[in-house]
Motif scaffolding. Structure first.
Motif, short mmCIF file in Angstrom:
data_model
loop_
_atom_site.label_atom_id
_atom_site.label_comp_id
_atom_site.label_asym_id
_atom_site.label_seq_id
_atom_site.Cartn_x
_atom_site.Cartn_y
_atom_site.Cartn_z
N GLU A 56 0.83 -1.21 0.00
CA GLU A 56 0.00 0.00 0.00
C GLU A 56 0.85 1.25 0.00
O GLU A 56 0.54 2.24 -0.69
CB GLU A 56 -0.93 0.00 1.23
CG GLU A 56 -2.11 -0.94 1.07
CD GLU A 56 -3.15 -0.73 2.17
OE1 GLU A 56 -3.25 0.40 2.70
OE2 GLU A 56 -3.84 -1.71 2.50
N LEU B 98 2.22 1.81 -3.54
CA LEU B 98 1.16 2.29 -4.43
C LEU B 98 0.78 3.73 -4.11
O LEU B 98 0.53 4.53 -5.02
CB LEU B 98 -0.06 1.37 -4.33
CG LEU B 98 0.14 -0.08 -4.81
CD1 LEU B 98 -1.15 -0.87 -4.65
CD2 LEU B 98 0.63 -0.14 -6.24
N ASP B 99 0.75 4.08 -2.84
CA ASP B 99 0.46 5.47 -2.45
C ASP B 99 1.50 6.42 -3.01
O ASP B 99 1.17 7.53 -3.48
CB ASP B 99 0.43 5.61 -0.92
CG ASP B 99 -0.85 5.05 -0.31
OD1 ASP B 99 -1.81 4.82 -1.08
OD2 ASP B 99 -0.89 4.84 0.92
N VAL C 143 0.77 6.89 -6.65
CA VAL C 143 -0.43 7.75 -6.78
C VAL C 143 -0.07 9.21 -6.54
O VAL C 143 -0.60 10.12 -7.18
CB VAL C 143 -1.53 7.27 -5.80
CG1 VAL C 143 -2.63 8.32 -5.67
CG2 VAL C 143 -2.12 5.94 -6.27
N LYS D 177 -4.15 7.49 -11.50
CA LYS D 177 -4.06 7.28 -10.06
C LYS D 177 -5.26 6.47 -9.55
O LYS D 177 -5.11 5.62 -8.67
CB LYS D 177 -4.00 8.64 -9.35
CG LYS D 177 -2.73 9.42 -9.69
CD LYS D 177 -2.76 10.83 -9.14
CE LYS D 177 -1.50 11.59 -9.55
NZ LYS D 177 -1.49 12.97 -9.07
N ASP D 178 -6.41 6.75 -10.12
CA ASP D 178 -7.60 6.00 -9.72
C ASP D 178 -7.45 4.53 -10.06
O ASP D 178 -7.86 3.64 -9.30
CB ASP D 178 -8.85 6.55 -10.41
CG ASP D 178 -9.23 7.93 -9.89
OD1 ASP D 178 -8.88 8.24 -8.74
OD2 ASP D 178 -9.87 8.70 -10.64
N SER E 253 -5.05 2.78 -7.62
CA SER E 253 -5.75 2.55 -6.35
C SER E 253 -6.77 1.42 -6.47
O SER E 253 -6.91 0.59 -5.57
CB SER E 253 -6.47 3.84 -5.91
OG SER E 253 -5.55 4.87 -5.68
N GLY F 107 -4.95 -2.18 -6.78
CA GLY F 107 -4.39 -2.66 -5.52
C GLY F 107 -3.14 -3.51 -5.69
O GLY F 107 -2.68 -4.14 -4.74
#
Length: 441
Positions: A219, A222-223, A226, A243-244, A247, A250
């Motif tokens: 996470e 990935l953050d 993003v 970015k969507d 998210s 995952g």
């Protein structure tokens, strides 16, 4: 005392060769890999490049006092006889063929990319007959040798060998190891502190879990992406993934996923780039010319840092590590292309996948994955079907299979365009496509 080993590198005149030489030197000096003879093999048309690269290789070995015999040859059978490992890094048709692979699809407003879509299809059609010919020689001259393939499209080539020969083969790509290195850079740590659970196909692989020092940081990574941290390779246009989407997925998509998730944007960028500075192949041709001018310098006796611009970083690092782990039965985890054998339950067992594997003297043992998430599974199954048809077309000279392959590929997905592209590919590559020689187009 382990006996000295023999390695044959098919495509020895490649601009990548100094990187693999550096890796072999390091393993020889560490005492891990008792490499005695390295044969660099090429074709007559590649004579000048083979001599330039071969002489640089000899200077590198001499400077390091590594005691490796470097042999330059056009005699593939001599190189293969009694080899312990064979590495393949060749390009049938050389750089001119790659440039055609990129330009033909663009005529029809389709993405031209050398390893996927119509471009990758063309490369596979030229390459599969040659790799199978090499394997026939191996079956006769070094039947127990391991074939380490990083000729692209690596997954398709690996699957062709698995299905149509008796050779022990493992396919390699620099994308997974490149992704590990990118995560390591994100944290400012050494790459050996990062591990990723990979699942998918060559150039269509996802990092499902990411670990730093054994702790799940998926996470967090990935953050970071993003929030705008770039996650890409030199040979792919640097377009930010949604970015969507990241998210929502995952999981960590590989850089090549841009071609699937951002097809229109990537096509526009590719068309613009091809008009302004040429296709990627034309850019690479200039880079290669510059590299070979560097390689000619009699005072150069190390891998030049400029090689990193070529876009294939980590290929040779991955190959040397793989050979080392097989030879020394290390049982470490690496990211390779192997026979599925039920590892991913959503695609046939006899196809090739790219995933995390335990590497030892018996080769690569994939770590079980099971069923993939629905969003990954759908794309994976379509591309895998394309790959199966592509191999069938190349092995049998089957025009129908070729047309079906291109028609279902997500980057073509149009039967009328598929036929036009296919006919152009066959006409303009016919000297390299013996399987289609009787076709009347």
């Amino acid at each position: 005392m382990k006996k000295g080993i023999k390695i044959a590198t098919i495509g020895g005149g490649s601009s990548y060769t100094p990187e693999i030489i550096e890796g072999f030197i390091n393993k020889k000096l560490s005492g891990e890999l008792p490499l005695e003879d390295l044969y660099l093999v090429d074709i007559e048309e590649g004579k000048e490049k083979l001599e330039i690269v071969g002489n640089l290789a000899k200077r590198m070995v001499s400077k390091a006092e590594a005691d490796i015999n470097i042999h330059l040859t056009f005699d593939r059978r001599e190189a293969l006889k009694d080899a312990d490992f064979v590495t393949t890094q060749f390009r049938v048709g050389m750089m001119e063929a790659r440039i055609r692979d990129e330009k033909i699809p663009l005529r029809y407003n389709l993405l031209g990319q050398e390893t996927t879509g119509a471009g990758g299809f063309a490369k596979a059609q030229r390459t599969i007959p040659v790799i199978l010919d090499i394997c026939r020689d191996m079956e006769e001259l070094c039947p127990d040798a391991w074939l380490i393939n990083f000729t692209n499209p690596s997954g398709i080539i690996t699957e062709a060998v698995l299905k149509h020969t008796k050779i022990k083969v493992i396919g390699l790509c620099n994308v997974p190891i490149g992704m590990v290195n990118m995560v390591a850079e994100l944290y400012g740590v050494e790459a050996d502190r990062i591990s990723i659970d990979f699942a998918g196909l060559n150039h269509l692989v996802w990092g499902r879990k990411i670990y730093k020092d054994g702790i799940d940081v998926t996470e967090e990574v990935l953050d970071n992406i993003v929030k705008g941290n770039s996650f890409n390779m030199k040979n792919i246009p640097d377009v930010d993934l949604s970015k969507d989407l990241i998210s929502a997925l995952g999981v960590l998509p590989c850089p090549y996923h841009r071609y699937y998730y951002l097809s229109e944007t990537m096509l526009k960028n590719t068309l613009k780039d091809s008009e302004e500075k040429g296709t990627r192949g034309e850019v690479v041709r200039k880079l290669e010319n510059d590299l070979f001018e560097l390689y000619k310098d009699p005072d150069l006796n190390i891998k030049p840092p400029q090689l990193a611009k070529r876009g294939g970083a980590h290929y040779s690092e991955a190959a040397v590590n793989l050979i080392n782990s097989i030879y020394n039965d290390k049982k470490d985890i690496q990211y390779v292309n192997v026979r599925n054998n039920g590892t991913i339950l959503d695609i046939p067992e006899d196809t090739a996948i790219e995933c995390s594997c335990v590497i030892g003297k018996n080769g690569a043992k994939p770590i079980h994955i099971g069923h993939l998430e629905t969003s990954m599974r759908g794309l994976l199954q379509v591309v895998k079907a394309y790959e199966e048809l592509t191999i069938e077309a190349a092995v049998k000279g089957d025009y129908s299979a070729a047309l079906r392959a291109l028609a279902i590929h997500p980057l073509v997905n149009d039967s009328i365009k598929a036929k036009k592209v296919l006919d152009d590919i066959i006409r303009e590559n016919i000297e390299y496509l013996p399987q289609f020689k009787d076709l009347n187009l």
